[in-house]
Motif scaffolding. Structure first.
Motif, mmCIF file in Angstrom:
data_model
loop_
_atom_site.group_PDB
_atom_site.id
_atom_site.type_symbol
_atom_site.label_atom_id
_atom_site.label_comp_id
_atom_site.label_asym_id
_atom_site.label_seq_id
_atom_site.Cartn_x
_atom_site.Cartn_y
_atom_site.Cartn_z
ATOM 1 N N SER A 167 -60.744 75.263 44.410
ATOM 2 C CA SER A 167 -60.295 76.310 45.330
ATOM 3 C C SER A 167 -60.353 77.670 44.652
ATOM 4 O O SER A 167 -60.757 78.668 45.256
ATOM 5 C CB SER A 167 -58.868 76.024 45.809
ATOM 6 O OG SER A 167 -58.814 74.818 46.542
ATOM 7 N N ILE A 168 -59.952 77.720 43.369
ATOM 8 C CA ILE A 168 -60.034 78.966 42.608
ATOM 9 C C ILE A 168 -61.488 79.397 42.444
ATOM 10 O O ILE A 168 -61.816 80.588 42.561
ATOM 11 C CB ILE A 168 -59.352 78.800 41.231
ATOM 12 C CG1 ILE A 168 -57.844 78.630 41.410
ATOM 13 C CG2 ILE A 168 -59.658 79.995 40.326
ATOM 14 C CD1 ILE A 168 -57.098 78.318 40.135
ATOM 15 N N LEU A 169 -62.377 78.430 42.195
ATOM 16 C CA LEU A 169 -63.813 78.736 42.105
ATOM 17 C C LEU A 169 -64.304 79.335 43.410
ATOM 18 O O LEU A 169 -65.054 80.323 43.416
ATOM 19 C CB LEU A 169 -64.599 77.465 41.782
ATOM 20 C CG LEU A 169 -66.129 77.581 41.853
ATOM 21 C CD1 LEU A 169 -66.638 78.566 40.811
ATOM 22 C CD2 LEU A 169 -66.789 76.210 41.677
ATOM 23 N N SER A 170 -63.880 78.757 44.515
ATOM 24 C CA SER A 170 -64.313 79.227 45.833
ATOM 25 C C SER A 170 -63.879 80.670 46.091
ATOM 26 O O SER A 170 -64.677 81.505 46.519
ATOM 27 C CB SER A 170 -63.756 78.308 46.924
ATOM 28 O OG SER A 170 -64.129 78.770 48.203
ATOM 29 N N ILE A 171 -62.598 80.981 45.821
ATOM 30 C CA ILE A 171 -62.114 82.332 46.078
ATOM 31 C C ILE A 171 -62.709 83.332 45.088
ATOM 32 O O ILE A 171 -62.874 84.514 45.412
ATOM 33 C CB ILE A 171 -60.569 82.404 46.064
ATOM 34 C CG1 ILE A 171 -60.001 82.012 44.704
ATOM 35 C CG2 ILE A 171 -59.977 81.547 47.160
ATOM 36 C CD1 ILE A 171 -58.485 82.170 44.598
ATOM 37 N N ALA A 172 -63.062 82.856 43.882
ATOM 38 C CA ALA A 172 -63.720 83.739 42.916
ATOM 39 C C ALA A 172 -65.107 84.139 43.420
ATOM 40 O O ALA A 172 -65.521 85.302 43.285
ATOM 41 C CB ALA A 172 -63.837 83.041 41.558
ATOM 42 N N ILE A 173 -65.819 83.192 44.022
ATOM 43 C CA ILE A 173 -67.143 83.487 44.582
ATOM 44 C C ILE A 173 -67.008 84.440 45.763
ATOM 45 O O ILE A 173 -67.769 85.416 45.885
ATOM 46 C CB ILE A 173 -67.844 82.183 45.005
ATOM 47 C CG1 ILE A 173 -68.195 81.344 43.775
ATOM 48 C CG2 ILE A 173 -69.113 82.484 45.828
ATOM 49 C CD1 ILE A 173 -68.708 79.965 44.089
ATOM 50 N N THR A 174 -66.037 84.174 46.632
ATOM 51 C CA THR A 174 -65.787 85.062 47.776
ATOM 52 C C THR A 174 -65.516 86.490 47.304
ATOM 53 O O THR A 174 -66.093 87.460 47.815
ATOM 54 C CB THR A 174 -64.579 84.567 48.596
ATOM 55 O OG1 THR A 174 -64.878 83.292 49.159
ATOM 56 C CG2 THR A 174 -64.250 85.547 49.719
ATOM 57 N N SER A 175 -64.658 86.621 46.313
ATOM 58 C CA SER A 175 -64.273 87.937 45.803
ATOM 59 C C SER A 175 -65.442 88.638 45.110
ATOM 60 O O SER A 175 -65.571 89.869 45.197
ATOM 61 C CB SER A 175 -63.100 87.798 44.832
ATOM 62 O OG SER A 175 -62.005 87.185 45.469
ATOM 63 N N SER A 176 -66.303 87.874 44.436
ATOM 64 C CA SER A 176 -67.474 88.459 43.778
ATOM 65 C C SER A 176 -68.433 89.059 44.798
ATOM 66 O O SER A 176 -68.998 90.134 44.583
ATOM 67 C CB SER A 176 -68.203 87.397 42.942
ATOM 68 O OG SER A 176 -67.382 86.923 41.902
ATOM 69 N N VAL A 177 -68.613 88.361 45.919
ATOM 70 C CA VAL A 177 -69.484 88.876 46.980
ATOM 71 C C VAL A 177 -68.896 90.162 47.563
ATOM 72 O O VAL A 177 -69.613 91.154 47.770
ATOM 73 C CB VAL A 177 -69.669 87.819 48.094
ATOM 74 C CG1 VAL A 177 -70.455 88.419 49.260
ATOM 75 C CG2 VAL A 177 -70.390 86.587 47.559
ATOM 76 N N ILE A 178 -67.586 90.167 47.814
ATOM 77 C CA ILE A 178 -66.932 91.363 48.350
ATOM 78 C C ILE A 178 -67.061 92.528 47.360
ATOM 79 O O ILE A 178 -67.324 93.668 47.756
ATOM 80 C CB ILE A 178 -65.451 91.092 48.667
ATOM 81 C CG1 ILE A 178 -65.335 90.031 49.773
ATOM 82 C CG2 ILE A 178 -64.734 92.371 49.094
ATOM 83 C CD1 ILE A 178 -63.912 89.569 50.029
ATOM 84 N N SER A 179 -66.882 92.245 46.067
ATOM 85 C CA SER A 179 -66.999 93.285 45.043
ATOM 86 C C SER A 179 -68.402 93.877 45.010
ATOM 87 O O SER A 179 -68.576 95.069 44.743
ATOM 88 C CB SER A 179 -66.643 92.714 43.666
ATOM 89 O OG SER A 179 -65.279 92.357 43.601
ATOM 90 N N TYR A 180 -69.401 93.049 45.275
ATOM 91 C CA TYR A 180 -70.796 93.519 45.279
ATOM 92 C C TYR A 180 -70.994 94.616 46.329
ATOM 93 O O TYR A 180 -71.782 95.549 46.132
ATOM 94 C CB TYR A 180 -71.731 92.339 45.553
ATOM 95 C CG TYR A 180 -73.191 92.718 45.603
ATOM 96 C CD1 TYR A 180 -73.930 92.912 44.429
ATOM 97 C CD2 TYR A 180 -73.844 92.890 46.827
ATOM 98 C CE1 TYR A 180 -75.268 93.266 44.480
ATOM 99 C CE2 TYR A 180 -75.181 93.252 46.882
ATOM 100 C CZ TYR A 180 -75.887 93.434 45.706
ATOM 101 O OH TYR A 180 -77.227 93.795 45.765
ATOM 102 N N PHE A 181 -70.272 94.507 47.441
ATOM 103 C CA PHE A 181 -70.418 95.473 48.534
ATOM 104 C C PHE A 181 -69.327 96.549 48.513
ATOM 105 O O PHE A 181 -69.149 97.264 49.503
ATOM 106 C CB PHE A 181 -70.375 94.754 49.890
ATOM 107 C CG PHE A 181 -71.548 93.853 50.139
ATOM 108 C CD1 PHE A 181 -72.787 94.383 50.479
ATOM 109 C CD2 PHE A 181 -71.415 92.472 50.031
ATOM 110 C CE1 PHE A 181 -73.870 93.558 50.721
ATOM 111 C CE2 PHE A 181 -72.503 91.639 50.265
ATOM 112 C CZ PHE A 181 -73.735 92.178 50.611
ATOM 113 N N LYS A 182 -68.599 96.685 47.410
ATOM 114 C CA LYS A 182 -67.428 97.569 47.378
ATOM 115 C C LYS A 182 -67.782 99.029 47.684
ATOM 116 O O LYS A 182 -66.991 99.733 48.324
ATOM 117 C CB LYS A 182 -66.705 97.457 46.042
ATOM 118 C CG LYS A 182 -67.496 97.983 44.844
ATOM 119 C CD LYS A 182 -66.681 97.860 43.563
ATOM 120 C CE LYS A 182 -67.449 98.404 42.365
ATOM 121 N NZ LYS A 182 -66.664 98.318 41.110
#
Length: 210
Positions: A167-182
């Motif tokens: 679950s932590i891996l999943s939210i880390a990937i989600t957050s990385s994608v969001i950070s890419y578009f910051k």
């Protein structure tokens, strides 16, 4: 019309990612994950808990982000609730947890980023992340991860270590994608603020003229 299309598409992507996580038995974060945990602990319907937890965030959104953002957020939350509910019409299937964590997390990341870039969110901590970016220029992806991480850690006792780590891996990937578009998300927030100033100036000009 273009904004409406991207909001619907963002909701669709987020719903698909959420369904993937559900079938992989991977936990989600944010107010949705917290509401699910509390509904189990307190034996209260998920919908009631989710509604109550989000009320303070909606009030905050109206005060800081304006009515347009808040109404769009309410519409987005309703769309995602409806779309994820269609899962019961699908045939039963399962997804390996590691695959679901990666794939679901990435798709949700793209979906939420699209919503953020079109001046809406999925309520709860999404709203807080956008407000802190707007006011303090903080990275919304890192903020999203922090909020989700705390929720997942809170639910570790009920889901187990393996599912918790995935679950932590999943939210880390989600957050990385969001950070890419910051940067694009920040531009959208600045655009919203600029329009608000223009409207305020126009209103003041009209009052003076009258």
């Amino acid at each position: 019309m273009k904004r409406s299309f991207y909001i619907v598409l963002g909701c669709l992507l987020t719903s698909i990612g959420t369904i993937i996580l559900q079938h992989a038995h991977v936990m989600t974060g944010g107010t949705a994950g917290l509401s699910l945990i509390l509904s189990y602990m307190l034996d209260i319907p998920f919908g009631a808990v989710f509604f109550l937890i989000n009320i303070p965030f909606y009030v905050l959104a109206v005060r800081v982000m304006g009515w347009s953002f808040t109404v769009a957020t309410l519409v987005s939350v309703t769309l995602v609730s409806f779309m994820t509910g269609l899962d019961r019409l699908l045939p039963s299937f399962s997804i390996p947890m590691p695959v679901g964590a990666v794939l679901g997390g990435a798709i949700i990341g793209f979906g939420i980023s699209m919503l953020f870039m079109n001046r809406t969110s999925l309520g709860g901590t999404n709203i807080l992340a956008l407000i802190l970016q707007k006011k303090l220029n903080w990275n919304p992806g890192k903020l999203n991860f922090t909020f989700d991480f705390l929720v997942v850690c809170f639910g570790f006792y009920s889901i187990g270590v393996v599912q918790g780590l995935l679950s932590i891996l999943s939210i880390a990937i989600t957050s990385s994608v969001i950070s890419y578009f910051k940067s694009k998300i920040a531009t959208s927030n600045q655009s919203t603020q600029h329009h608000g100033h223009v409207k305020q100036y126009s209103a003041q000009t009209t009052i003076k003229a009258s």
